[in-house]
Design an enzyme around this catalytic site. Structure first.
Site, PDB file in Angstrom:
ATOM      1  CB  VAL A   1       4.256  10.116   5.225  1.00  0.00           C
ATOM      2  CG1 VAL A   1       3.310  11.144   4.590  1.00  0.00           C
ATOM      3  CG2 VAL A   1       4.533   8.985   4.238  1.00  0.00           C
TER       4      VAL A   1
ATOM      5  CG  ASP B   1      -0.815  -1.405  -0.236  1.00  0.00           C
ATOM      6  OD1 ASP B   1      -0.840  -0.617   0.726  1.00  0.00           O
ATOM      7  OD2 ASP B   1      -0.623  -1.040  -1.413  1.00  0.00           O
TER       8      ASP B   1
ATOM      9  CE  LYS C   1      -2.027   1.856  -1.733  1.00  0.00           C
ATOM     10  NZ  LYS C   1      -0.635   1.727  -2.224  1.00  0.00           N
TER      11      LYS C   1
END
Length: 431
Positions: free
Chosen positions: A20, A205, A209
């Site tokens: 990224v 994960d 979120k």
């Protein structure tokens, strides 16, 4: 900064230069003039902190900006973009930045889901901002949508596919009828899953979120530790086939909704009806459905991972942060006024799919119906398939009921003589 008026440039420090980070550098340099026009100030990449200077990198990354001194990058920046993996040292570096009044842009869901409140408080006290669109669902603008576009509405539920790896795996299992282990191996070969996929397939994960989204949507503090998690490792082709026969698709969902007395947040595999918007989300894509009192049902959809999509979210936050900095406006602060308590999701009523292996003989259905009725659980749909001579498979979908009542009924049913096995129990969501 020493300027008394609007700055002519903003020094952008980057912490981390993996997939990224490299794309952030590429886009920031390639579109420098256009981004500066949008931001109202020249965005100047001033330093890139990495773990090793010896690592081979894309030629687009200016080697003269690389350093292993992350603290120096923080100290020499007007905006810090943090794209490190894991909680530390990211948390300490972010804390150092905001304490100095430096706005940060982070894609680090682990830090935000565990230490977000501390960072937000420190940033608010110092007049800094914390932007984190890239931490949830990649390029999908769900953070900005909830925090800004829906700021005047009252959200009642957030329901989403926020992990591309698990969506890819379940989608392939549905399409091919393959086992979980086989599809996981293929996902790793294609780069959709890490060598250690535990955080993804275990649901952790998605839980990070879910905590971030719940905090935003309901103006309350929710930590990852508040989110009960069930992953997808136990989902079988038989589960998927049974769900399909009853009109459903299995997805790993992050859910936050108002329950009795507070906020219920959870992550688990669930059935969604074939005509539900989330049923049509395929591959590694993400989607979040938001139900609001005035706006109704909204869906945010797009690429949830990958270098370029996530970099797009980072640069969007960077431009927003730069605009606020040049205008002298205060950045957005944490909204926690509602302070809703997090309640046990077992108190929320939902529907369930229950799979049973039973003896194929008269009276079995009546026995099961009585056991359900004893706990006020009613059956909405029923499907029976003869699996072998003298045995049958039952698939039942219940009406809405609490987890506690359903669990008690299933426990009683498991003790019935004609019931050979309770194969699986899955929630039905989205209705």
């Amino acid at each position: 900064m020493s300027e008394s008026g609007p700055p002519s440039r903003l020094r952008v420090g980057l912490l981390g230069c993996g997939t990224v980070g490299t794309e952030v550098v590429r886009l920031l340099l390639a579109h420098a003039e256009e981004l500066s026009q949008r931001a109202g100030v020249r965005l100047e990449l001033s330093g890139i902190a990495v773990r090793s200077l010896e690592t081979e990198r894309d030629p687009v990354v200016p080697r003269e900006l690389l350093t292993t001194d992350a603290e120096a990058v923080v100290a020499g920046s007007d905006v810090v973009v943090e794209l490190l993996a894991g909680v530390q040292p990211a948390r300490d570096l972010l804390a150092r930045a905001v304490a100095a009044g430096t706005t940060v842009v982070s894609g680090n869901k682990a830090v935000l889901a565990t230490s977000g409140p501390e960072l937000y408080e420190a940033a608010e006290a110092a007049g800094a901002g914390v932007f984190f669109e890239a931490a949830v669902a990649g390029a999908v603008p769900v953070v900005r949508g909830i925090r800004e576009s829906l700021a005047g509405d009252r959200i009642t539920r957030v329901l989403g596919i926020v992990n591309g790896t698990t969506n890819f795996i379940l989608d392939e299992m549905t399409r091919e009828g393959s086992d979980f282990a086989d599809v996981l191996t293929r996902a790793q070969e294609l780069g959709y899953a890490e060598a250690d996929p535990t955080a993804d397939v275990g649901g952790h994960d998605a839980a990070a979120k879910a905590a971030i989204l719940a905090s935003l949507a309901f103006h309350s503090r929710v930590a990852q530790a508040d989110v009960p998690v069930t992953g997808i490792t136990d989902i079988t082709p038989d589960d998927i086939e049974a769900a399909a026969a009853m009109g459903y698709t299995i997805k790993l969902l992050a859910i936050a909704e108002r329950g009795d007395g507070g906020l219920a947040v959870r992550v688990h595999p669930a059935l969604v009806a074939h005509d539900h918007p989330l049923a049509g989300v395929h591959g590694a894509y993400n989607a979040v459905v938001v139900d609001a009192e005035a706006a109704g049902t909204l869906m945010f959809y797009g690429a949830g991972a990958g270098g370029r999509p996530t970099a797009s979210a980072v640069l969007g936050d960077l431009v927003s942060a730069a605009r606020l900095r040049t205008s002298g406006a205060r950045p957005p602060v944490e909204s926690r006024y509602a302070a809703l308590p997090v309640v046990d999701p077992a108190t929320v009523s939902t529907r369930y799919l229950v799979r049973l292996d039973v003896a194929d003989r008269p009276g079995v259905l009546a026995d099961i119906a009585r056991a359900f009725a004893a706990h006020d659980v009613s059956v909405e749909k029923l499907r029976q398939v003869v699996t072998r001579e003298g045995a049958a498979g039952l698939v039942l979908v219940t009406h809405r009921q609490t987890e506690a009542a359903l669990a008690a009924a299933v426990a009683d049913i498991a003790e019935l003589d004609p019931v050979l096995r309770v194969t699986s129990v899955l929630r039905v969501e989205g209705s």
